[in-house]
Scaffold this motif. Structure first.
Motif, PDB file in Angstrom:
ATOM      1  N   ALA A  40       0.856  -1.326   0.002  1.00  0.00           N
ATOM      2  CA  ALA A  40      -0.076  -0.106  -0.184  1.00  0.00           C
ATOM      3  C   ALA A  40       0.888   1.406  -0.179  1.00  0.00           C
ATOM      4  CB  ALA A  40      -1.014   0.133   1.271  1.00  0.00           C
ATOM      5  N   ARG A  41       0.556   2.071  -0.806  1.00  0.00           N
ATOM      6  CA  ARG A  41       1.304   3.434  -0.903  1.00  0.00           C
ATOM      7  C   ARG A  41       1.109   4.225   0.619  1.00  0.00           C
ATOM      8  NH1 ARG A  41      -0.015   8.143  -5.279  1.00  0.00           N
ATOM      9  NH2 ARG A  41      -1.848   8.232  -3.879  1.00  0.00           N
ATOM     10  N   GLN A  42       2.091   4.814   1.096  1.00  0.00           N
ATOM     11  CA  GLN A  42       2.040   5.531   2.327  1.00  0.00           C
ATOM     12  C   GLN A  42       2.644   6.690   1.866  1.00  0.00           C
ATOM     13  OE1 GLN A  42       0.327   4.815   5.216  1.00  0.00           O
ATOM     14  NE2 GLN A  42       0.910   6.802   5.692  1.00  0.00           N
ATOM     15  N   GLU A  43       2.182   7.746   2.453  1.00  0.00           N
ATOM     16  CA  GLU A  43       2.802   9.248   2.476  1.00  0.00           C
ATOM     17  C   GLU A  43       3.589   9.336   3.659  1.00  0.00           C
ATOM     18  OE1 GLU A  43       2.024  13.974   2.082  1.00  0.00           O
ATOM     19  OE2 GLU A  43       0.161  12.437   2.013  1.00  0.00           O
ATOM     20  N   VAL A  44       4.953   9.830   3.390  1.00  0.00           N
ATOM     21  CA  VAL A  44       6.032  10.007   4.392  1.00  0.00           C
ATOM     22  C   VAL A  44       6.373  11.290   4.463  1.00  0.00           C
ATOM     23  CG1 VAL A  44       6.679   7.571   4.586  1.00  0.00           C
ATOM     24  CG2 VAL A  44       7.747   9.071   3.028  1.00  0.00           C
ATOM     25  N   ARG A  45       6.950  12.049   5.613  1.00  0.00           N
ATOM     26  CA  ARG A  45       7.442  13.212   5.718  1.00  0.00           C
ATOM     27  C   ARG A  45       8.919  12.838   5.812  1.00  0.00           C
ATOM     28  NH1 ARG A  45       6.842  16.668  10.442  1.00  0.00           N
ATOM     29  NH2 ARG A  45       8.752  17.741  10.408  1.00  0.00           N
ATOM     30  N   PRO A  46       9.660  13.022   4.596  1.00  0.00           N
ATOM     31  CA  PRO A  46      11.362  12.882   4.824  1.00  0.00           C
ATOM     32  C   PRO A  46      11.935  13.966   5.542  1.00  0.00           C
ATOM     33  CG  PRO A  46      10.811  13.787   2.799  1.00  0.00           C
ATOM     34  CD  PRO A  46       9.476  13.659   3.354  1.00  0.00           C
ATOM     35  N   GLY A  47      13.194  13.551   5.939  1.00  0.00           N
ATOM     36  CA  GLY A  47      13.940  14.465   7.015  1.00  0.00           C
ATOM     37  C   GLY A  47      15.510  14.635   6.220  1.00  0.00           C
ATOM     38  N   VAL A  48      16.486  14.399   6.980  1.00  0.00           N
ATOM     39  CA  VAL A  48      17.922  14.516   6.431  1.00  0.00           C
ATOM     40  C   VAL A  48      18.055  13.371   5.559  1.00  0.00           C
ATOM     41  CG1 VAL A  48      20.278  14.329   7.348  1.00  0.00           C
ATOM     42  CG2 VAL A  48      18.475  15.699   8.728  1.00  0.00           C
ATOM     43  N   VAL A  49      18.889  13.650   4.588  1.00  0.00           N
ATOM     44  CA  VAL A  49      19.386  12.541   3.412  1.00  0.00           C
ATOM     45  C   VAL A  49      20.786  12.636   3.807  1.00  0.00           C
ATOM     46  CG1 VAL A  49      19.286  12.388   0.918  1.00  0.00           C
ATOM     47  CG2 VAL A  49      17.424  13.493   2.024  1.00  0.00           C
ATOM     48  N   SER A  50      21.396  11.244   3.807  1.00  0.00           N
ATOM     49  CA  SER A  50      22.829  11.112   3.791  1.00  0.00           C
ATOM     50  C   SER A  50      23.044   9.770   3.498  1.00  0.00           C
ATOM     51  CB  SER A  50      22.905  11.297   5.383  1.00  0.00           C
ATOM     52  OG  SER A  50      24.615  11.173   5.617  1.00  0.00           O
ATOM     53  N   ASP A  51      24.227   9.529   2.384  1.00  0.00           N
ATOM     54  CA  ASP A  51      24.671   8.686   2.008  1.00  0.00           C
ATOM     55  C   ASP A  51      23.793   7.783   1.613  1.00  0.00           C
ATOM     56  OD1 ASP A  51      27.262   9.367   2.729  1.00  0.00           O
ATOM     57  OD2 ASP A  51      27.193   8.891   4.778  1.00  0.00           O
TER      58      ASP A  51
END
Length: 87
Positions: A40-51
């Protein structure tokens, strides 16, 4: 001049591989969470992106199983049903 700026670190953060994140036409972020009948598709709230990893601030739990390979393929599987293309 070369350098690196580190804005934030979260040692106990929930994170998923970047390739698991799907962006829609409005730049909203989604992942696919495994359920008994499929994903199932679930909306998420992304934060820090690293490596190659993306922190997930909200939207999923630690025990959720996330689809990593093929997320965009699954997202666009019903493309012709969602978007009517003129002949």
């Amino acid at each position: 001049v070369e350098g690196e700026v580190l804005l934030a670190t979260h040692k106990a953060a929930l994170a998923v591989p970047e390739m698991a994140i799907v962006l829609d036409e409005h730049e909203k972020s989604y992942v696919f969470v495994r359920q008994a009948t499929g994903y199932a598709r679930q909306e998420v709230r992304p934060g820090v992106v690293s490596d190659g990893w993306v922190e997930i601030v909200s939207g999923i739990r630690e025990d959720d199983t996330i689809l990593v390979l093929g997320a965009y393929e699954l997202y666009y599987r019903d493309f012709s049903h969602l978007y009517k293309v003129a002949d």
